[in-house]
Design a protein around this motif. Structure first.
Motif, PDB file in Angstrom:
ATOM      1  N   ALA A  16       0.822  -1.207   0.000  1.00  0.00           N
ATOM      2  CA  ALA A  16       0.000   0.000   0.000  1.00  0.00           C
ATOM      3  C   ALA A  16       0.856   1.256   0.000  1.00  0.00           C
ATOM      4  O   ALA A  16       0.472   2.292  -0.561  1.00  0.00           O
ATOM      5  CB  ALA A  16      -0.931  -0.010   1.216  1.00  0.00           C
ATOM      6  N   SER A  17       2.023   1.160   0.623  1.00  0.00           N
ATOM      7  CA  SER A  17       2.918   2.312   0.731  1.00  0.00           C
ATOM      8  C   SER A  17       3.554   2.697  -0.602  1.00  0.00           C
ATOM      9  O   SER A  17       3.918   3.860  -0.812  1.00  0.00           O
ATOM     10  CB  SER A  17       4.014   1.994   1.755  1.00  0.00           C
ATOM     11  N   ALA A  18       3.701   1.737  -1.481  1.00  0.00           N
ATOM     12  CA  ALA A  18       4.459   1.963  -2.719  1.00  0.00           C
ATOM     13  C   ALA A  18       3.933   3.138  -3.531  1.00  0.00           C
ATOM     14  O   ALA A  18       4.699   3.826  -4.215  1.00  0.00           O
ATOM     15  CB  ALA A  18       4.448   0.689  -3.562  1.00  0.00           C
ATOM     16  N   ALA A  19       2.631   3.400  -3.466  1.00  0.00           N
ATOM     17  CA  ALA A  19       2.037   4.457  -4.290  1.00  0.00           C
ATOM     18  C   ALA A  19       2.350   5.853  -3.774  1.00  0.00           C
ATOM     19  O   ALA A  19       2.310   6.824  -4.545  1.00  0.00           O
ATOM     20  CB  ALA A  19       0.521   4.258  -4.362  1.00  0.00           C
ATOM     21  N   ILE A  20       2.660   5.993  -2.490  1.00  0.00           N
ATOM     22  CA  ILE A  20       2.837   7.336  -1.925  1.00  0.00           C
ATOM     23  C   ILE A  20       4.234   7.597  -1.383  1.00  0.00           C
ATOM     24  O   ILE A  20       4.597   8.749  -1.144  1.00  0.00           O
ATOM     25  CB  ILE A  20       1.809   7.600  -0.807  1.00  0.00           C
ATOM     26  N   GLU A  21       5.024   6.557  -1.175  1.00  0.00           N
ATOM     27  CA  GLU A  21       6.306   6.745  -0.506  1.00  0.00           C
ATOM     28  C   GLU A  21       7.301   7.470  -1.410  1.00  0.00           C
ATOM     29  O   GLU A  21       7.260   7.336  -2.637  1.00  0.00           O
ATOM     30  CB  GLU A  21       6.885   5.406  -0.061  1.00  0.00           C
ATOM     31  N   PRO A  22       8.226   8.246  -0.823  1.00  0.00           N
ATOM     32  CA  PRO A  22       9.261   8.914  -1.625  1.00  0.00           C
ATOM     33  C   PRO A  22      10.187   7.913  -2.279  1.00  0.00           C
ATOM     34  O   PRO A  22      10.493   6.865  -1.698  1.00  0.00           O
ATOM     35  CB  PRO A  22       9.998   9.790  -0.609  1.00  0.00           C
ATOM     36  N   VAL A 113       5.303   3.554   4.671  1.00  0.00           N
ATOM     37  CA  VAL A 113       6.192   2.800   5.560  1.00  0.00           C
ATOM     38  C   VAL A 113       7.614   3.349   5.447  1.00  0.00           C
ATOM     39  O   VAL A 113       8.113   3.580   4.344  1.00  0.00           O
ATOM     40  CB  VAL A 113       6.161   1.304   5.218  1.00  0.00           C
ATOM     41  N   GLN A 114       8.249   3.532   6.590  1.00  0.00           N
ATOM     42  CA  GLN A 114       9.624   4.037   6.624  1.00  0.00           C
ATOM     43  C   GLN A 114      10.488   3.176   7.532  1.00  0.00           C
ATOM     44  O   GLN A 114      10.004   2.584   8.500  1.00  0.00           O
ATOM     45  CB  GLN A 114       9.648   5.485   7.124  1.00  0.00           C
ATOM     46  N   PHE A 115      11.776   3.137   7.207  1.00  0.00           N
ATOM     47  CA  PHE A 115      12.774   2.390   7.967  1.00  0.00           C
ATOM     48  C   PHE A 115      13.769   3.377   8.568  1.00  0.00           C
ATOM     49  O   PHE A 115      14.216   4.309   7.890  1.00  0.00           O
ATOM     50  CB  PHE A 115      13.511   1.412   7.058  1.00  0.00           C
ATOM     51  N   LEU A 116      14.132   3.163   9.819  1.00  0.00           N
ATOM     52  CA  LEU A 116      15.041   4.075  10.514  1.00  0.00           C
ATOM     53  C   LEU A 116      16.489   3.644  10.284  1.00  0.00           C
ATOM     54  O   LEU A 116      16.901   2.555  10.688  1.00  0.00           O
ATOM     55  CB  LEU A 116      14.734   4.092  12.008  1.00  0.00           C
ATOM     56  N   LEU A 117      17.255   4.516   9.616  1.00  0.00           N
ATOM     57  CA  LEU A 117      18.660   4.245   9.313  1.00  0.00           C
ATOM     58  C   LEU A 117      19.569   5.002  10.272  1.00  0.00           C
ATOM     59  O   LEU A 117      19.289   6.142  10.642  1.00  0.00           O
ATOM     60  CB  LEU A 117      18.984   4.667   7.878  1.00  0.00           C
ATOM     61  N   TRP A 205      14.821   8.611   8.481  1.00  0.00           N
ATOM     62  CA  TRP A 205      13.822   7.672   7.982  1.00  0.00           C
ATOM     63  C   TRP A 205      13.931   7.560   6.469  1.00  0.00           C
ATOM     64  O   TRP A 205      14.155   8.553   5.776  1.00  0.00           O
ATOM     65  CB  TRP A 205      12.413   8.127   8.362  1.00  0.00           C
ATOM     66  N   ALA A 206      13.754   6.338   5.948  1.00  0.00           N
ATOM     67  CA  ALA A 206      13.833   6.102   4.503  1.00  0.00           C
ATOM     68  C   ALA A 206      12.774   5.076   4.106  1.00  0.00           C
ATOM     69  O   ALA A 206      12.507   4.129   4.849  1.00  0.00           O
ATOM     70  CB  ALA A 206      15.218   5.600   4.101  1.00  0.00           C
ATOM     71  N   SER A 207      12.187   5.268   2.939  1.00  0.00           N
ATOM     72  CA  SER A 207      11.217   4.303   2.425  1.00  0.00           C
ATOM     73  C   SER A 207      11.941   3.105   1.819  1.00  0.00           C
ATOM     74  O   SER A 207      13.150   3.152   1.563  1.00  0.00           O
ATOM     75  CB  SER A 207      10.338   4.961   1.359  1.00  0.00           C
ATOM     76  N   LEU A 208      11.188   2.048   1.550  1.00  0.00           N
ATOM     77  CA  LEU A 208      11.776   0.881   0.897  1.00  0.00           C
ATOM     78  C   LEU A 208      12.268   1.247  -0.495  1.00  0.00           C
ATOM     79  O   LEU A 208      13.336   0.774  -0.930  1.00  0.00           O
ATOM     80  CB  LEU A 208      10.758  -0.255   0.823  1.00  0.00           C
ATOM     81  N   SER A 209      11.534   2.095  -1.201  1.00  0.00           N
ATOM     82  CA  SER A 209      11.985   2.533  -2.532  1.00  0.00           C
ATOM     83  C   SER A 209      13.307   3.280  -2.442  1.00  0.00           C
ATOM     84  O   SER A 209      14.198   3.094  -3.282  1.00  0.00           O
ATOM     85  CB  SER A 209      10.925   3.431  -3.180  1.00  0.00           C
ATOM     86  N   GLN A 210      13.459   4.131  -1.437  1.00  0.00           N
ATOM     87  CA  GLN A 210      14.723   4.845  -1.256  1.00  0.00           C
ATOM     88  C   GLN A 210      15.849   3.889  -0.895  1.00  0.00           C
ATOM     89  O   GLN A 210      16.985   4.060  -1.355  1.00  0.00           O
ATOM     90  CB  GLN A 210      14.560   5.922  -0.186  1.00  0.00           C
TER      91      GLN A 210
END
Length: 232
Positions: A16-22, A113-117, A205-210
């Motif tokens: 669901a996140s793929a459509a809006i994430e950076p 969805v974001q991942f903390l780096l 924070w970074a998205s899976l796409s990033q």
């Protein structure tokens, strides 16, 4: 079973996140550059006999005075016809207790969805700071055998409420350098961000796409991050 249900749920949230994430990693790279300019960190190679707190034992193995962290020992291998040569000797790191590698995640309405780096400084890094898991710590560090500060973000991995474990698994370290070592890999989703008590100055924070874009750039993203997100 509960963790598998959480993993299935998280995969749906990622879809669901793929459509809006950076998608563009440029803001993260700019932040990393700014952090590199703001910190003080210097590393240079010195002789083993000059290393403080480490010494050779009667067999010539290199160990820390605390008896913790890793050691450097020798290993003799008989490989038959499995490898390039039939036998060889080499030094190898021995650290059987391993450590924790954790990614903290969240979901926001604007960025998905974001991942903390963690912009982690290590002496062997090219470019000093590598974008690493939220938690990257050996058990020796967690026990503070170094006499310094506690590793950041451990409070999230040990929180009793406000988080859910997406998955956890022990992954073998690189066996050509480490003797029978594995690290516990964990993804934790934060339902209540108040569980985060650590200073956020070296975190972003970074998205899976990033993350996928960062993985295509030389010497920026830690290989541990790639390993942790592989089951997703």
């Amino acid at each position: 079973m509960a963790e598998r249900a959480h993993l299935d749920w998280f995969r749906k949230r990622l879809a669901a996140s793929a459509a809006i994430e950076p998608k563009d990693p440029a803001p993260i790279l700019a932040w990393r550059d700014e952090r590199c300019q703001a910190i003080r960190f210097k590393a240079e190679l010195i002789g083993l006999d000059e290393v403080r707190g480490w010494s050779r034992d009667a067999q010539g193995n290199v160990r820390h005075k605390s008896g913790q962290f890793f050691s450097v020992e020798g290993v003799r291998i008989e490989s038959g016809d499995l490898r390039e040569v039939t036998s060889w000797d080499q030094p190898i790191y021995t650290q059987p207790e391993g450590g924790l590698l954790g990614l903290i995640t969240r979901e926001t309405g604007d960025s998905g969805v974001q991942f903390l780096l963690y912009a982690k400084a290590e002496p062997g890094n090219l470019g000093v700071l590598q974008l690493s898991p939220s938690v990257q710590s050996t058990w020796s560090n967690i026990r503070r055998a170094h006499g310094g500060k506690l590793s950041p973000m451990l409070e999230v991995l040990t929180a009793k409420a406000g988080v859910r474990i997406i998955y956890r698994a022990a992954h073998n370290e690189e066996g050509g350098r480490f003797w029978r070592k594995s690290n516990e890999n964990i993804i934790v989703f934060v339902d209540d961000e108040s569980v985060i008590e650590s200073d956020m100055a070296m975190f972003c924070w970074a998205s899976l796409s990033q993350l996928k874009e960062l993985a295509l750039i030389d010497n920026v993203l830690s290989p541990f991050v790639r390993t942790i997100i592989a089951p997703l």
